[in-house]
Design a protein around this motif. Structure first.
Motif, PDB file in Angstrom:
ATOM      1  N   LYS A  60     -12.195  -6.765  -5.179  1.00  0.00           N
ATOM      2  CA  LYS A  60     -12.646  -5.991  -4.558  1.00  0.00           C
ATOM      3  C   LYS A  60     -12.100  -5.277  -3.061  1.00  0.00           C
ATOM      4  O   LYS A  60     -11.375  -5.908  -2.793  1.00  0.00           O
ATOM      5  CB  LYS A  60     -14.106  -6.237  -4.040  1.00  0.00           C
ATOM      6  CG  LYS A  60     -15.348  -7.073  -5.000  1.00  0.00           C
ATOM      7  CD  LYS A  60     -15.951  -5.800  -6.292  1.00  0.00           C
ATOM      8  CE  LYS A  60     -17.220  -6.890  -7.117  1.00  0.00           C
ATOM      9  NZ  LYS A  60     -16.567  -5.283  -8.685  1.00  0.00           N
ATOM     10  N   TYR A  61     -12.416  -3.632  -3.168  1.00  0.00           N
ATOM     11  CA  TYR A  61     -11.236  -3.527  -1.677  1.00  0.00           C
ATOM     12  C   TYR A  61     -11.685  -3.918  -0.761  1.00  0.00           C
ATOM     13  O   TYR A  61     -11.234  -4.231   0.478  1.00  0.00           O
ATOM     14  CB  TYR A  61     -11.724  -2.494  -1.523  1.00  0.00           C
ATOM     15  CG  TYR A  61     -11.008  -0.956  -3.432  1.00  0.00           C
ATOM     16  CD1 TYR A  61     -10.218  -1.950  -4.101  1.00  0.00           C
ATOM     17  CD2 TYR A  61     -11.251  -0.012  -3.477  1.00  0.00           C
ATOM     18  CE1 TYR A  61      -9.150  -0.995  -5.008  1.00  0.00           C
ATOM     19  CE2 TYR A  61     -10.868   1.205  -4.573  1.00  0.00           C
ATOM     20  CZ  TYR A  61      -9.839   0.806  -5.370  1.00  0.00           C
ATOM     21  OH  TYR A  61      -9.711   0.652  -6.997  1.00  0.00           O
ATOM     22  N   GLY A  66      -0.080   2.579  -3.207  1.00  0.00           N
ATOM     23  CA  GLY A  66      -1.224   3.123  -3.406  1.00  0.00           C
ATOM     24  C   GLY A  66      -2.204   2.700  -3.465  1.00  0.00           C
ATOM     25  O   GLY A  66      -2.453   0.814  -3.303  1.00  0.00           O
ATOM     26  N   LYS A  67      -3.351   2.814  -3.996  1.00  0.00           N
ATOM     27  CA  LYS A  67      -4.515   2.279  -4.295  1.00  0.00           C
ATOM     28  C   LYS A  67      -5.069   0.851  -5.005  1.00  0.00           C
ATOM     29  O   LYS A  67      -5.714   0.220  -4.896  1.00  0.00           O
ATOM     30  CB  LYS A  67      -5.577   3.213  -4.263  1.00  0.00           C
ATOM     31  CG  LYS A  67      -6.340   4.167  -2.909  1.00  0.00           C
ATOM     32  CD  LYS A  67      -7.328   5.500  -3.426  1.00  0.00           C
ATOM     33  CE  LYS A  67      -9.072   4.814  -3.800  1.00  0.00           C
ATOM     34  NZ  LYS A  67      -9.646   5.976  -4.644  1.00  0.00           N
ATOM     35  N   ASP A  68      -4.035   1.140  -5.724  1.00  0.00           N
ATOM     36  CA  ASP A  68      -3.679   0.437  -6.795  1.00  0.00           C
ATOM     37  C   ASP A  68      -3.035  -0.979  -6.175  1.00  0.00           C
ATOM     38  O   ASP A  68      -3.171  -1.682  -6.981  1.00  0.00           O
ATOM     39  CB  ASP A  68      -2.191   0.435  -8.182  1.00  0.00           C
ATOM     40  CG  ASP A  68      -2.744   1.632  -8.760  1.00  0.00           C
ATOM     41  OD1 ASP A  68      -3.949   1.995  -9.086  1.00  0.00           O
ATOM     42  OD2 ASP A  68      -2.195   2.586  -8.678  1.00  0.00           O
ATOM     43  N   SER A  69      -2.442  -0.878  -5.205  1.00  0.00           N
ATOM     44  CA  SER A  69      -2.662  -2.692  -4.517  1.00  0.00           C
ATOM     45  C   SER A  69      -3.985  -3.312  -3.595  1.00  0.00           C
ATOM     46  O   SER A  69      -3.832  -4.454  -3.455  1.00  0.00           O
ATOM     47  CB  SER A  69      -1.160  -1.888  -3.410  1.00  0.00           C
ATOM     48  OG  SER A  69      -1.735  -1.001  -2.282  1.00  0.00           O
ATOM     49  N   LEU A  70      -4.491  -2.759  -4.042  1.00  0.00           N
ATOM     50  CA  LEU A  70      -6.038  -3.096  -2.913  1.00  0.00           C
ATOM     51  C   LEU A  70      -6.924  -3.839  -4.082  1.00  0.00           C
ATOM     52  O   LEU A  70      -7.276  -4.986  -3.914  1.00  0.00           O
ATOM     53  CB  LEU A  70      -6.805  -2.331  -3.011  1.00  0.00           C
ATOM     54  CG  LEU A  70      -6.283  -1.127  -1.947  1.00  0.00           C
ATOM     55  CD1 LEU A  70      -7.382   0.201  -1.304  1.00  0.00           C
ATOM     56  CD2 LEU A  70      -6.148  -1.708  -0.751  1.00  0.00           C
ATOM     57  N   ALA A  71      -6.570  -3.973  -5.146  1.00  0.00           N
ATOM     58  CA  ALA A  71      -7.154  -4.598  -6.376  1.00  0.00           C
ATOM     59  C   ALA A  71      -6.561  -5.716  -6.297  1.00  0.00           C
ATOM     60  O   ALA A  71      -7.805  -7.067  -6.666  1.00  0.00           O
ATOM     61  CB  ALA A  71      -7.353  -3.710  -7.232  1.00  0.00           C
ATOM     62  N   THR A 106      -4.834  -7.576  -3.765  1.00  0.00           N
ATOM     63  CA  THR A 106      -3.861  -8.418  -2.686  1.00  0.00           C
ATOM     64  C   THR A 106      -4.539  -9.760  -2.355  1.00  0.00           C
ATOM     65  O   THR A 106      -3.575 -10.022  -1.702  1.00  0.00           O
ATOM     66  CB  THR A 106      -5.637  -7.672  -1.878  1.00  0.00           C
ATOM     67  OG1 THR A 106      -4.799  -6.200  -1.265  1.00  0.00           O
ATOM     68  CG2 THR A 106      -5.192  -7.928  -0.301  1.00  0.00           C
ATOM     69  N   CYS A 137      -8.970  -6.637   0.925  1.00  0.00           N
ATOM     70  CA  CYS A 137      -8.546  -5.638   1.768  1.00  0.00           C
ATOM     71  C   CYS A 137      -7.996  -5.608   2.541  1.00  0.00           C
ATOM     72  O   CYS A 137      -8.130  -5.577   3.756  1.00  0.00           O
ATOM     73  CB  CYS A 137      -7.597  -5.176   0.510  1.00  0.00           C
ATOM     74  SG  CYS A 137      -6.461  -4.227   0.993  1.00  0.00           S
ATOM     75  N   PHE A 188       1.008  -1.216  -0.039  1.00  0.00           N
ATOM     76  CA  PHE A 188       0.378  -0.200  -0.129  1.00  0.00           C
ATOM     77  C   PHE A 188       0.695   1.490  -0.079  1.00  0.00           C
ATOM     78  O   PHE A 188       0.706   2.652  -0.873  1.00  0.00           O
ATOM     79  CB  PHE A 188      -1.384   0.080   1.493  1.00  0.00           C
ATOM     80  CG  PHE A 188      -2.291   1.321   1.086  1.00  0.00           C
ATOM     81  CD1 PHE A 188      -3.221   1.086   0.516  1.00  0.00           C
ATOM     82  CD2 PHE A 188      -1.525   2.312   1.731  1.00  0.00           C
ATOM     83  CE1 PHE A 188      -3.638   2.551   0.653  1.00  0.00           C
ATOM     84  CE2 PHE A 188      -2.761   2.745   2.234  1.00  0.00           C
ATOM     85  CZ  PHE A 188      -3.423   3.265   1.636  1.00  0.00           C
TER      86      PHE A 188
END
Length: 217
Positions: free
Chosen positions: A94-95, A29-34, A36, A98, A25
């Protein structure tokens, strides 16, 4: 010694997952959430499968924890992880997955650290307090995350018919799996009430002034 090694294995697994999630993360950033699930899903599944041993530990008497609350917590994770998330690739990105994994691993890193030290007779008051206090707000949040994950998965179970079964004549009976999941949501929240009550009881039992003084001495 066996229980210490078990807790150590779980601590290493969940620490790796937790650290991996934080580093990813911070790096992406947010790109890592998808992605996980694709990054840590295998280790997560291994840790959760290994946790089934905790039920056996209680049944054979080497662990003095209450059976039913622990059984509920383990089966909740197994169902959500293997039946809901693992079976629907669309849900894995999905977020909420994560968020759910973050809550699980935060709780488990603290719990297995406490357990390892407790096996050797070491009790640190801040860690003891954290172990029996952190779960009270975070466990309900994890239940909400599980419920949200199930709700997100329902359209995919409806579209693909995963786990839905229609028995041939003469039974003329069918199992529509989205209905099963909806009923399980009710079970999930009923179980949450019972487990939260047990968490408060454990906190009172372990954080009572007399108990803390006795352990520290």
């Amino acid at each position: 010694t066996y229980l210490f090694m078990y807790d150590l294995m779980q601590f290493c697994g969940h620490s790796w997952i937790f650290t991996n999630m934080i580093i990813r993360f911070m790096s992406f950033g947010k790109d890592s959430l998808a992605d996980t699930f694709y990054s840590i899903g295998l280790v997560m599944r291994l840790c959760q499968l290994l946790s089934i041993l905790e039920i056996l530990h209680i049944l054979i008497g080497i662990d003095k924890s209450c059976f039913f609350p622990r059984f509920l917590q383990i089966t909740e994770r197994i169902i959500v992880l293997f039946v809901v998330i693992n079976s629907q690739e669309e849900v894995q990105g999905k977020y909420i997955v994560c968020v759910l994994f973050f809550l699980w691993n935060l709780l488990d890193v603290v719990r297995y650290t406490y357990n390892m030290l407790a096996r050797t007779g070491i009790y640190y008051l801040p860690l003891t307090w954290l172990n029996f206090s952190l779960c009270i707000p975070l466990y309900p949040l994890s239940v909400l995350a599980k419920a949200f994950t199930i709700c997100v998965s329902l359209p995919y179970f409806e579209s693909f018919g995963t786990y839905s079964i229609k028995l041939p004549f003469p039974f003329a009976f069918s199992i529509y799996f989205p209905y099963v999941l909806k009923m399980y949501l009710l079970v999930l929240f009923i179980g949450m009430c019972f487990i939260i009550q047990n968490l408060f009881f454990e906190r009172k039992a372990h954080l009572g002034t007399g108990n803390i003084k006795k352990k520290q001495s």
